[in-house]
Design an enzyme around this catalytic site. Structure first.
Site, PDB file in Angstrom:
ATOM      1  N   ARG A   1      -3.302  -0.054  -6.425  1.00  0.00           N
ATOM      2  CA  ARG A   1      -3.996   1.080  -5.735  1.00  0.00           C
ATOM      3  C   ARG A   1      -5.384   1.351  -6.245  1.00  0.00           C
ATOM      4  NH1 ARG A   1      -0.611   6.092  -7.644  1.00  0.00           N
ATOM      5  NH2 ARG A   1       0.417   5.419  -9.389  1.00  0.00           N
ATOM      6  N   ARG A   7       8.075  -2.066  -9.705  1.00  0.00           N
ATOM      7  CA  ARG A   7       7.253  -0.561  -9.690  1.00  0.00           C
ATOM      8  C   ARG A   7       6.592  -0.495 -11.178  1.00  0.00           C
ATOM      9  NH1 ARG A   7      11.947  -0.910  -7.307  1.00  0.00           N
ATOM     10  NH2 ARG A   7      13.023  -0.368  -9.289  1.00  0.00           N
ATOM     11  N   GLN A  14      -6.578  -3.658 -10.819  1.00  0.00           N
ATOM     12  CA  GLN A  14      -5.100  -4.081 -10.872  1.00  0.00           C
ATOM     13  C   GLN A  14      -4.907  -5.481 -10.183  1.00  0.00           C
ATOM     14  OE1 GLN A  14      -3.251  -0.617  -9.187  1.00  0.00           O
ATOM     15  NE2 GLN A  14      -2.530  -0.073 -11.107  1.00  0.00           N
ATOM     16  N   TYR A  40       4.491   5.949   4.229  1.00  0.00           N
ATOM     17  CA  TYR A  40       3.687   5.862   3.193  1.00  0.00           C
ATOM     18  C   TYR A  40       2.745   7.200   3.328  1.00  0.00           C
ATOM     19  CZ  TYR A  40       5.936   1.413   2.325  1.00  0.00           C
ATOM     20  OH  TYR A  40       6.949   0.389   2.051  1.00  0.00           O
ATOM     21  N   THR A  85       0.806  -1.273   0.105  1.00  0.00           N
ATOM     22  CA  THR A  85      -0.082   0.033   0.039  1.00  0.00           C
ATOM     23  C   THR A  85       0.879   1.244  -0.020  1.00  0.00           C
ATOM     24  OG1 THR A  85      -0.279  -0.014   2.457  1.00  0.00           O
ATOM     25  CG2 THR A  85      -1.722  -1.175   1.157  1.00  0.00           C
ATOM     26  N   GLY A  93       2.037  -4.308  -5.036  1.00  0.00           N
ATOM     27  CA  GLY A  93       1.510  -2.810  -4.911  1.00  0.00           C
ATOM     28  C   GLY A  93       0.238  -2.834  -5.767  1.00  0.00           C
ATOM     29  N   LEU A 147       6.626  -6.467  -8.927  1.00  0.00           N
ATOM     30  CA  LEU A 147       6.488  -6.147 -10.321  1.00  0.00           C
ATOM     31  C   LEU A 147       7.582  -4.912 -10.845  1.00  0.00           C
ATOM     32  CD1 LEU A 147       2.549  -5.769 -10.028  1.00  0.00           C
ATOM     33  CD2 LEU A 147       3.917  -7.482 -10.949  1.00  0.00           C
TER      34      LEU A 147
HETATM   35  P1  NAP Z   1       5.426  -3.011  -7.343  1.00  0.00           P
HETATM   36  O1  NAP Z   1       4.528  -4.034  -6.634  1.00  0.00           O
HETATM   37  O2  NAP Z   1       6.536  -3.863  -7.949  1.00  0.00           O
HETATM   38  O3  NAP Z   1       4.670  -2.369  -8.350  1.00  0.00           O
HETATM   39  C1  NAP Z   1       3.450  -1.457  -7.969  1.00  0.00           C
HETATM   40  C2  NAP Z   1       3.000  -0.614  -9.095  1.00  0.00           C
HETATM   41  O4  NAP Z   1       2.585  -1.546 -10.463  1.00  0.00           O
HETATM   42  C3  NAP Z   1       1.492  -0.117  -8.805  1.00  0.00           C
HETATM   43  O5  NAP Z   1       1.403   0.889  -8.146  1.00  0.00           O
HETATM   44  C4  NAP Z   1       0.858  -0.026 -10.438  1.00  0.00           C
HETATM   45  O6  NAP Z   1       1.546   1.234 -10.897  1.00  0.00           O
HETATM   46  C5  NAP Z   1       1.539  -1.260 -11.013  1.00  0.00           C
HETATM   47  N1  NAP Z   1       0.733  -2.249 -11.082  1.00  0.00           N
HETATM   48  C6  NAP Z   1       0.149  -3.085 -10.129  1.00  0.00           C
HETATM   49  N2  NAP Z   1      -0.816  -3.868 -10.797  1.00  0.00           N
HETATM   50  C7  NAP Z   1      -0.928  -3.801 -12.128  1.00  0.00           C
HETATM   51  C8  NAP Z   1      -1.634  -4.193 -13.089  1.00  0.00           C
HETATM   52  N3  NAP Z   1      -2.541  -5.125 -12.922  1.00  0.00           N
HETATM   53  N4  NAP Z   1      -1.531  -3.788 -14.418  1.00  0.00           N
HETATM   54  C9  NAP Z   1      -0.631  -2.550 -14.600  1.00  0.00           C
HETATM   55  N5  NAP Z   1       0.158  -2.036 -13.748  1.00  0.00           N
HETATM   56  C10 NAP Z   1       0.061  -2.869 -12.562  1.00  0.00           C
HETATM   57  O7  NAP Z   1       5.736  -1.988  -6.201  1.00  0.00           O
HETATM   58  P2  NAP Z   1       5.752  -1.468  -4.946  1.00  0.00           P
HETATM   59  O8  NAP Z   1       4.205  -1.128  -4.602  1.00  0.00           O
HETATM   60  O9  NAP Z   1       6.905  -0.467  -4.755  1.00  0.00           O
HETATM   61  O10 NAP Z   1       5.923  -2.687  -3.903  1.00  0.00           O
HETATM   62  C11 NAP Z   1       5.053  -3.310  -3.313  1.00  0.00           C
HETATM   63  C12 NAP Z   1       4.979  -3.080  -1.768  1.00  0.00           C
HETATM   64  O11 NAP Z   1       6.149  -3.440  -1.288  1.00  0.00           O
HETATM   65  C13 NAP Z   1       4.843  -1.751  -1.658  1.00  0.00           C
HETATM   66  O12 NAP Z   1       3.573  -1.069  -1.813  1.00  0.00           O
HETATM   67  C14 NAP Z   1       5.053  -1.587  -0.269  1.00  0.00           C
HETATM   68  O13 NAP Z   1       3.941  -2.208   0.762  1.00  0.00           O
HETATM   69  C15 NAP Z   1       6.321  -2.642  -0.231  1.00  0.00           C
HETATM   70  N6  NAP Z   1       7.598  -1.838  -0.314  1.00  0.00           N
HETATM   71  C16 NAP Z   1       8.698  -2.107   0.710  1.00  0.00           C
HETATM   72  C17 NAP Z   1       9.629  -1.361   0.716  1.00  0.00           C
HETATM   73  C18 NAP Z   1      10.720  -1.404   1.773  1.00  0.00           C
HETATM   74  O14 NAP Z   1      11.756  -0.643   1.893  1.00  0.00           O
HETATM   75  N7  NAP Z   1      10.227  -2.412   2.795  1.00  0.00           N
HETATM   76  C19 NAP Z   1      10.278  -0.690  -0.476  1.00  0.00           C
HETATM   77  C20 NAP Z   1       9.395  -0.818  -1.504  1.00  0.00           C
HETATM   78  C21 NAP Z   1       8.097  -1.405  -1.546  1.00  0.00           C
HETATM   79  P3  NAP Z   1       0.380   2.423 -11.308  1.00  0.00           P
HETATM   80  O15 NAP Z   1      -0.730   2.490 -10.369  1.00  0.00           O
HETATM   81  O16 NAP Z   1       1.307   3.507 -11.596  1.00  0.00           O
HETATM   82  O17 NAP Z   1      -0.060   1.841 -12.827  1.00  0.00           O
END
Ligand code: NAP
Length: 333
Positions: A282, A209, A286, A56, A19, A280, A207
């Site tokens: 929102r 990002r 998705q 966040y 999130t 991730g 994914l």
């Molecule tokens: P991610 O999961 O790699 O990518 C998320 C993004 O992918 C979404 O915001 C969306 O971007 C896109 N997406 C998701 N589903 C989709 C779909 N069905 N079709 C097209 N695009 C899609 O990146 P993340 O949010 O950075 O990582 C996941 C979670 O890990 C975070 O939310 C957080 O809870 C955690 N995290 C932790 C750390 C840490 O330091 N511990 C660091 C980073 C993340 P759009 O909405 O822009 O299209």
């Protein structure tokens, strides 16, 4: 939905909802109504682990998670993972590492209030803070665990040596680390360490990002403060190589498994060692591919062909280090 045991009798889905984007900050803003629908929809579809953090949106993501789970029996059906150990001078300013015990004691009370709950299922130190002795931080997490405020103890972005130090003072159940097809650094250290010590691994950025969603095009414009404006992989010198890899992965996913590249990327992360992949999202749509993640695995030949595609297009991969927050003394300077 596949499940695993996080700690004690804490069983969670192997897909967790991330999130960060829901908090808006560094993701070009948030739409609260869609965010709440996404969280509630995820739990209804069996995603029982919701990962958030105070930083966040400077409390916004936790507030939205709290509001979403306040309805009906959702809080009982979901497990909340949140974090501590980042501080900021004012909302919107760059966060810095701060895992001093007094900071954590304050943060947990703020998180419990924002999340509208009296316990946190999984509490994680967000980033190691070299300016605070790890034992002091670990000790306070051990106390919170014994007090029943948290049900499992975690760290994030820690090295095996830092986790060894932590475990001298407190139980440690999980580590959260970056891991996806393009960011595989933990194969060298954290994954073998977790294997040896029985730690549960949550991988974030499954994914990359959105790069592995299959929906990113070279001409995509990111809005406002979206971190992908400064993400090295999304820059014109590198993006075409990553997108060329995605195109080949798309073809492999479709021809061999009848799946999309997004489904392949999440399945790959789950098959390579991590116990949980954080996805991730929102907007509710998705998560539509969710049901396609289970019921199959990537065979050895598929794994080898994926590696060959990555070697061909991204022979020198770049990691996620650009996201690391600064140390306290640098932020105050
Ligand atoms: P991610 O999961 O790699 O990518 C998320 C993004 O992918 C979404 O915001 C969306 O971007 C896109 N997406 C998701 N589903 C989709 C779909 N069905 N079709 C097209 N695009 C899609 O990146 P993340 O949010 O950075 O990582 C996941 C979670 O890990 C975070 O939310 C957080 O809870 C955690 N995290 C932790 C750390 C840490 O330091 N511990 C660091 C980073 C993340 P759009 O909405 O822009 O299209």
């Amino acid at each position: 939905m596949e499940k695993i045991d996080l700690a004690n009798d804490l069983s969670v889905s192997r897909i967790g909802l991330g999130t960060w984007a829901i908090g808006g900050w560094m993701w070009g803003g948030t739409n609260v109504r869609e965010a709440i629908e996404t969280i509630r929809g995820a739990v209804d579809r069996g995603v029982t682990l919701i990962d958030t953090a105070p930083v966040y949106g400077f409390g916004r993501s936790e507030e939205i998670v709290g509001e979403a789970l306040a309805k009906g029996d959702l809080r009982r059906r979901a497990h909340i993972a949140t974090k501590a150990g980042l501080n900021w001078l004012e909302p919107g300013s760059d966060p810095y590492r701060d895992s001093r015990p007094e900071r954590i004691r304050r943060e947990i009370e703020d998180s419990l209030r924002r999340l509208r709950t009296d316990y946190i299922d999984l509490y994680q130190i967000h980033w190691p803070d070299p300016e605070t002795p790890i034992e002091e931080t670990a000790r306070v997490l051990g106390e919170l665990y014994r007090e029943g405020k948290i049900r499992a103890v975690g760290v994030s972005n820690f090295s095996p040596a830092q986790m060894d130090d932590f475990r001298q003072e407190a139980p440690l159940h999980i580590v959260q680390s970056p891991y996806n097809l393009f960011e595989r650094g933990i194969e060298e250290d954290v994954l073998p360490y977790a294997d040896r010590t029985g730690l549960v691994v949550l991988c974030y950025g499954a994914l990359c990002r959105g790069l592995l969603s299959g929906g990113i095009r070279a001409d995509r414009i990111f809005a406002g403060d979206d971190l992908r404006k400064s993400d090295p992989k999304f820059q014109p010198d590198r993006l075409p190589h990553y997108l060329a890899a995605v195109e080949e992965l798309k073809r492999l996913a479709r021809e061999r498994y009848g799946k999309s590249v997004l489904v392949l990327a999440v399945r790959w992360a789950l098959d390579k060692g991590p116990n949980v992949a954080l996805w991730g999202a929102r907007r509710p749509d998705q998560l539509n591919p969710l049901e396609e993640i289970g019921g199959w695995t990537i065979d050895e030949e598929g794994m080898a062909d994926i590696d060959a595609i990555l070697r061909r297009h991204v022979p020198i991969p770049i990691g996620p280090e650009f996201m690391a927050p600064p140390l306290r003394h640098l932020a105050d300077a």
